[in-house]
Design an enzyme around this catalytic site. Structure first.
Site, PDB file in Angstrom:
ATOM      1  N   ASN A 214       0.752  -1.255  -0.152  1.00  0.00           N
ATOM      2  CA  ASN A 214       0.042  -0.094  -0.006  1.00  0.00           C
ATOM      3  C   ASN A 214       0.922   1.213   0.151  1.00  0.00           C
ATOM      4  OD1 ASN A 214      -2.326  -1.308  -0.328  1.00  0.00           O
ATOM      5  ND2 ASN A 214      -2.892  -0.866   1.920  1.00  0.00           N
ATOM      6  N   GLY A 263      -7.279   8.868  -1.073  1.00  0.00           N
ATOM      7  CA  GLY A 263      -8.229   8.820   0.245  1.00  0.00           C
ATOM      8  C   GLY A 263      -8.480   7.376   0.789  1.00  0.00           C
ATOM      9  N   CYS A 266      -7.431   2.586   3.510  1.00  0.00           N
ATOM     10  CA  CYS A 266      -6.038   1.725   3.567  1.00  0.00           C
ATOM     11  C   CYS A 266      -5.044   2.750   3.410  1.00  0.00           C
ATOM     12  CB  CYS A 266      -6.215   0.783   2.225  1.00  0.00           C
ATOM     13  SG  CYS A 266      -7.233  -0.433   2.712  1.00  0.00           S
ATOM     14  N   LYS A 327     -13.044   7.529  -4.379  1.00  0.00           N
ATOM     15  CA  LYS A 327     -13.090   6.852  -5.783  1.00  0.00           C
ATOM     16  C   LYS A 327     -14.170   6.121  -6.426  1.00  0.00           C
ATOM     17  CE  LYS A 327     -11.096   2.936  -6.054  1.00  0.00           C
ATOM     18  NZ  LYS A 327     -10.217   1.460  -6.116  1.00  0.00           N
TER      19      LYS A 327
END
Length: 438
Positions: A214, A263, A266, A327
């Protein structure tokens, strides 16, 4: 096999449902009785394309069950996944209280060998804490039940989670015994038949892999946003630069689209947690600190463009906003750039009228009556002084530009996701502002 998944949030619900879809008996457990009652009726707490149909299908087949009782569910389980939240604490570190509470409860009720798997994103060393919490409860019961703790991080993209789980790029599993490896191999056998690789490693490496993955993706996003900001200053077009570097196989074309910051649940949390973990161990993650700083700044870029266009005065201005979720294909608004934009516009004396295809209810829960919620994207434009494109939903990619121009008080578009071509927009009579473009 019988598996138990504790936690029916995004990760837990997708995990349990997808295992049920390949024929495994699954019980999903959550302490929220309202959530469990709704799930038994086919009402989901989250939006994820395709998930609702799979839940209903597997509940009707008896493969997927929901319960509020871990005491009744855990006995006889071969594998128990811990998939509860790990929210960031005030200092940025992951809060493990829910993970460890579940581990203790498992220790109170387990009656056979099983593999306890951390599915939540947890810092390196968590598996050891889970092991100790379970062992402590077994000792209280004066029982000598063997068990293993494994790490099996998820790599799900919100909006594409079903495909990601059923057709994974890779399955990462951290184990500390051959027996645990054999159990996890058996569990994932339906996926291995289709050629999807499973990678076994030690537990700390598996825990680190999730954070590293990530953080790498977040780094690519912030790097491209940094380049976009420099492109504007130098008169270059970041869209051309992106194509130029994306064709290099060593770089690739994923996660290099400039925008207004990342955003979700995660990236922000995991970057913070990895920075904090390093600091606690005497090391400074300098690159990730910069990644985080760039991302925070990037969330202000579109507002600054808007404010500059109106000579610093947004008082009484009405701003249309397309998109609220962080998203597309999700209703998740955690750490969403839209929240920063709304707050900045309202503080400057402006008004916001917004539409999102999925996240309206979540937005109302977070923002209340601070903004006007519209029925569709065109309703947001009525008497608006400018349009801000915040989320790149496919619904917004091919709009009726004549209608947009007719409804807006001023034909001004601030495109935070570069979904339109600036030159084409100028020809159509719009004043257009993208990210990192001339």
């Amino acid at each position: 096999m019988k598996i138990v998944v504790v936690g029916t949030g995004y990760v837990g619900l997708v995990t349990g449902t997808c295992f049920a879809e390949v024929g495994i008996d699954v019980i999903c457990v959550d302490i929220d009785s309202k959530k469990i009652n709704n799930l038994n009726k086919g009402i989901l707490p989250i939006f994820e394309p395709g998930l609702e149909a799979l839940v209903i299908k597997n509940v009707s087949k008896g493969k997927l069950k929901f319960s509020t009782s871990l005491q009744q569910s855990i006995p006889g389980a071969d594998v128990a996944f811990i998939a509860v939240g790990t929210p960031p604490g005030e200092n940025g570190s992951a809060d493990l209280q829910y993970v460890l509470a579940v581990a203790s409860e498992i220790g109170q009720y387990m009656n056979n060998y099983g593999v306890i798997v951390t599915k939540s994103t947890v810092p390196v060393g968590t598996a050891q804490k889970v092991q100790m919490a379970i062992q402590k409860e077994l000792e209280k019961r004066k029982l000598n039940i063997s068990f293993d703790v494994a790490s099996n991080p998820e790599f799900l993209k919100e909006g594409a989670a079903i495909d990601d789980f059923l057709k994974p790029d890779r399955i990462v599993v951290g184990v500390s015994s051959k027996q645990a490896e054999e159990v996890m191999c058996k569990l994932y056998k339906p996926f291995l038949l289709n050629g999807h690789p499973i990678i076994f490693m030690d537990v700390p490496s598996a825990e680190m892999t999730k954070y590293a993955a990530n953080s790498m993706l977040a780094t690519k996003i912030s790097f491209m946003n940094d380049i976009a900001n420099l492109c504007e200053i130098m008169g270059a077009d970041v869209n051309m630069v992106r194509k130029g570097i994306g064709s290099d196989a060593r770089i690739g074309n994923k996660f290099i689209y400039p925008g207004i910051g990342y955003g979700g649940s995660c990236f922000p949390k995991d970057v913070k947690a990895l920075i904090k973990t390093a600091a606690e161990n005497g090391y400074s993650m300098q690159i990730l600190q910069a990644v985080e700083a760039v991302n925070e700044y990037q969330k202000t870029v579109l507002f600054n463009k808007l404010k500059n266009r109106f000579q610093g005065n947004l008082k009484g201005k009405t701003i249309a906003m397309w998109g609220l979720s962080f998203k597309p294909n999700t209703d998740d608004m955690r750490e969403a750039p839209s929240l920063v934009l709304v707050d900045s516009i309202l503080k400057a004396g402006g008004n916001v009228q917004a539409f999102d295809p999925v996240a309206m209810n979540e937005a109302k829960h977070i923002l209340g009556n601070k903004i006007i919620y519209c029925n569709n994207e065109y309703d947001t434009l009525l008497n608006a002084d400018a349009l801000l494109i915040v989320t790149e939903w496919t619904d917004f990619r091919s709009p009726n530009f004549d209608k947009i121009k007719a409804l807006l008080s001023n034909p001004i578009i601030f495109d935070g996701r570069n979904i339109f071509d600036g030159k084409e927009m100028n020809v159509l009579g719009f004043e257009y502002y993208g990210i990192g473009t001339k």
